[in-house]
Write a protein that holds these residues in place. Sequence first.
Motif, mmCIF file in Angstrom:
data_model
loop_
_atom_site.group_PDB
_atom_site.id
_atom_site.type_symbol
_atom_site.label_atom_id
_atom_site.label_comp_id
_atom_site.label_asym_id
_atom_site.label_seq_id
_atom_site.Cartn_x
_atom_site.Cartn_y
_atom_site.Cartn_z
ATOM 1 N N GLY A 87 0.865 -1.186 -0.072
ATOM 2 C CA GLY A 87 -0.119 0.077 -0.110
ATOM 3 C C GLY A 87 0.601 1.412 -0.122
ATOM 4 O O GLY A 87 0.326 2.152 -0.203
ATOM 5 N N GLU A 88 2.006 1.219 -0.043
ATOM 6 C CA GLU A 88 3.014 2.328 0.000
ATOM 7 C C GLU A 88 3.571 2.652 -1.384
ATOM 8 O O GLU A 88 3.618 1.849 -2.339
ATOM 9 C CB GLU A 88 4.186 1.871 0.875
ATOM 10 N N ASP A 89 4.167 3.798 -1.604
ATOM 11 C CA ASP A 89 4.453 4.146 -2.981
ATOM 12 C C ASP A 89 5.828 3.515 -2.957
ATOM 13 O O ASP A 89 6.409 3.139 -2.294
ATOM 14 C CB ASP A 89 4.665 5.763 -3.092
ATOM 15 N N ALA A 90 6.409 3.484 -4.448
ATOM 16 C CA ALA A 90 7.479 2.668 -4.806
ATOM 17 C C ALA A 90 8.639 3.465 -4.158
ATOM 18 O O ALA A 90 9.542 2.444 -3.808
ATOM 19 C CB ALA A 90 7.594 2.901 -6.198
ATOM 20 N N ALA A 91 8.882 4.544 -3.992
ATOM 21 C CA ALA A 91 10.006 5.415 -3.457
ATOM 22 C C ALA A 91 10.015 4.844 -1.926
ATOM 23 O O ALA A 91 11.195 4.575 -1.363
ATOM 24 C CB ALA A 91 9.867 6.763 -3.428
ATOM 25 N N THR A 92 9.044 4.740 -1.240
ATOM 26 C CA THR A 92 8.735 4.506 0.360
ATOM 27 C C THR A 92 9.242 3.001 0.526
ATOM 28 O O THR A 92 9.996 2.625 1.115
ATOM 29 C CB THR A 92 7.349 4.651 0.826
ATOM 30 N N ARG A 93 8.559 2.104 -0.610
ATOM 31 C CA ARG A 93 9.019 0.744 -0.525
ATOM 32 C C ARG A 93 10.401 0.595 -0.692
ATOM 33 O O ARG A 93 11.020 -0.321 0.187
ATOM 34 C CB ARG A 93 8.320 -0.168 -1.539
ATOM 35 N N LYS A 94 11.013 1.302 -1.520
ATOM 36 C CA LYS A 94 12.491 1.072 -1.831
ATOM 37 C C LYS A 94 13.323 1.363 -0.759
ATOM 38 O O LYS A 94 14.493 0.662 -0.293
ATOM 39 C CB LYS A 94 12.991 1.704 -3.034
ATOM 40 N N ILE A 95 13.036 2.549 0.058
ATOM 41 C CA ILE A 95 13.656 2.898 1.052
ATOM 42 C C ILE A 95 13.632 2.051 2.269
ATOM 43 O O ILE A 95 14.620 1.689 2.933
ATOM 44 C CB ILE A 95 13.279 4.487 1.520
ATOM 45 N N VAL A 96 12.371 1.615 2.624
ATOM 46 C CA VAL A 96 12.152 0.606 3.661
ATOM 47 C C VAL A 96 12.981 -0.418 3.601
ATOM 48 O O VAL A 96 13.428 -1.026 4.663
ATOM 49 C CB VAL A 96 10.725 0.564 3.898
ATOM 50 N N LEU A 97 12.803 -1.095 2.301
ATOM 51 C CA LEU A 97 13.276 -2.385 2.134
ATOM 52 C C LEU A 97 14.799 -2.433 2.236
ATOM 53 O O LEU A 97 15.588 -3.340 2.840
ATOM 54 C CB LEU A 97 13.099 -3.237 0.848
ATOM 55 N N ALA A 98 15.550 -1.298 1.715
ATOM 56 C CA ALA A 98 16.880 -1.144 1.796
ATOM 57 C C ALA A 98 17.501 -0.778 3.072
ATOM 58 O O ALA A 98 18.347 -1.434 3.596
ATOM 59 C CB ALA A 98 17.511 -0.107 0.999
ATOM 60 N N ALA A 99 16.653 -0.077 4.121
ATOM 61 C CA ALA A 99 16.908 0.154 5.596
ATOM 62 C C ALA A 99 16.858 -1.138 6.133
ATOM 63 O O ALA A 99 17.718 -1.248 7.184
ATOM 64 C CB ALA A 99 16.091 1.273 5.960
ATOM 65 N N VAL A 100 15.742 -1.877 6.152
ATOM 66 C CA VAL A 100 15.713 -3.050 6.875
ATOM 67 C C VAL A 100 16.780 -4.166 6.512
ATOM 68 O O VAL A 100 17.570 -4.692 7.319
ATOM 69 C CB VAL A 100 14.394 -4.005 6.392
ATOM 70 N N GLY A 101 17.140 -4.285 5.209
ATOM 71 C CA GLY A 101 18.194 -5.167 4.834
ATOM 72 C C GLY A 101 19.601 -4.655 5.014
ATOM 73 O O GLY A 101 20.455 -5.734 5.423
ATOM 74 N N LEU A 102 19.862 -3.418 5.431
ATOM 75 C CA LEU A 102 21.042 -3.000 5.553
ATOM 76 C C LEU A 102 21.273 -2.677 7.087
ATOM 77 O O LEU A 102 22.619 -2.271 7.696
ATOM 78 C CB LEU A 102 21.648 -1.550 5.045
ATOM 79 N N HIS A 103 20.315 -2.598 7.927
ATOM 80 C CA HIS A 103 20.308 -1.911 9.288
ATOM 81 C C HIS A 103 21.655 -2.847 10.197
ATOM 82 O O HIS A 103 21.812 -2.286 10.953
ATOM 83 C CB HIS A 103 19.252 -1.919 10.014
#
Length: 261
Positions: free
Chosen positions: A106-122
């Motif tokens: 339900g989130e926009d593409a830019a938000t999805r990209k940022i969230v997935l990257a931050a979770v994967g890199l944290h």
Amino acid sequence: MNPDISQHEEWFAAYAARERAREHGDPAPMDLKLKHTMAVLDNARRMAESEGFAPALARACLLAALYHDVARFEQYLRYHTFRDRESCNHGLLGVKILKREARLAGEDAATRKIVLAAVGLHNRFVLPAHLPRETELAAHVVRDADKLDILRVMDEHLGGPGPYSPTVVLNLPDDPALAGQAVLRAALEGRVAAYADLRSVNDFRVLLNTWFFDMHFAASRRQFVEDGHARRLLEGLPSNAVYGPARAALLARLDGADARG
């Protein structure tokens, strides 16, 4: 004002309860992770507000904070440890779970990209160079917020009356004779120590305090000092010839940061 992500919070609580019900042994470590997640989210809210992030970036930061440890429940069910080196990379597994559960649909593409990257890199020791600026900021928010609450967890656990849980202290021995020289050198040189160099619970106390060198926001540096968890962890170290110099250097760093406000 921070964005409303209450629907995501409700899903996360239900998911954690569902995974907890599958644990036939001791669910206490999973309970700790649920409490930890909500505390990390609170820390991230404070940072996003303090930094004055635009609403879209603030939302991405909060979603990444909420979901940063979504894999911990599945990790514990599979391996009964939170040590990635002995199980799996929980950041990358978290990305897979978010995609599998379609949590960001339900989130926009830019938000999805940022969230997935931050979770994967944290949980990376250092972030890759040349990340997009908003991805880098979101990852730093999650990393700072995560570290601040791990300090709380470890202070409460190591300062409590009961015996240490092997899972919480990463199965490290509580042996004053064991000292990781690389951890102590990092502390004296003003660098973040590495998990791979830990030899004992006392090393863990030192490592946790070296995280101050990697706090990226004024709000997180201030909270690091003001919460008092870091100081209590250091005060639990022996002031002997082995740990004394690192203990004194890190306490002086906290005192200096406190004096600067």
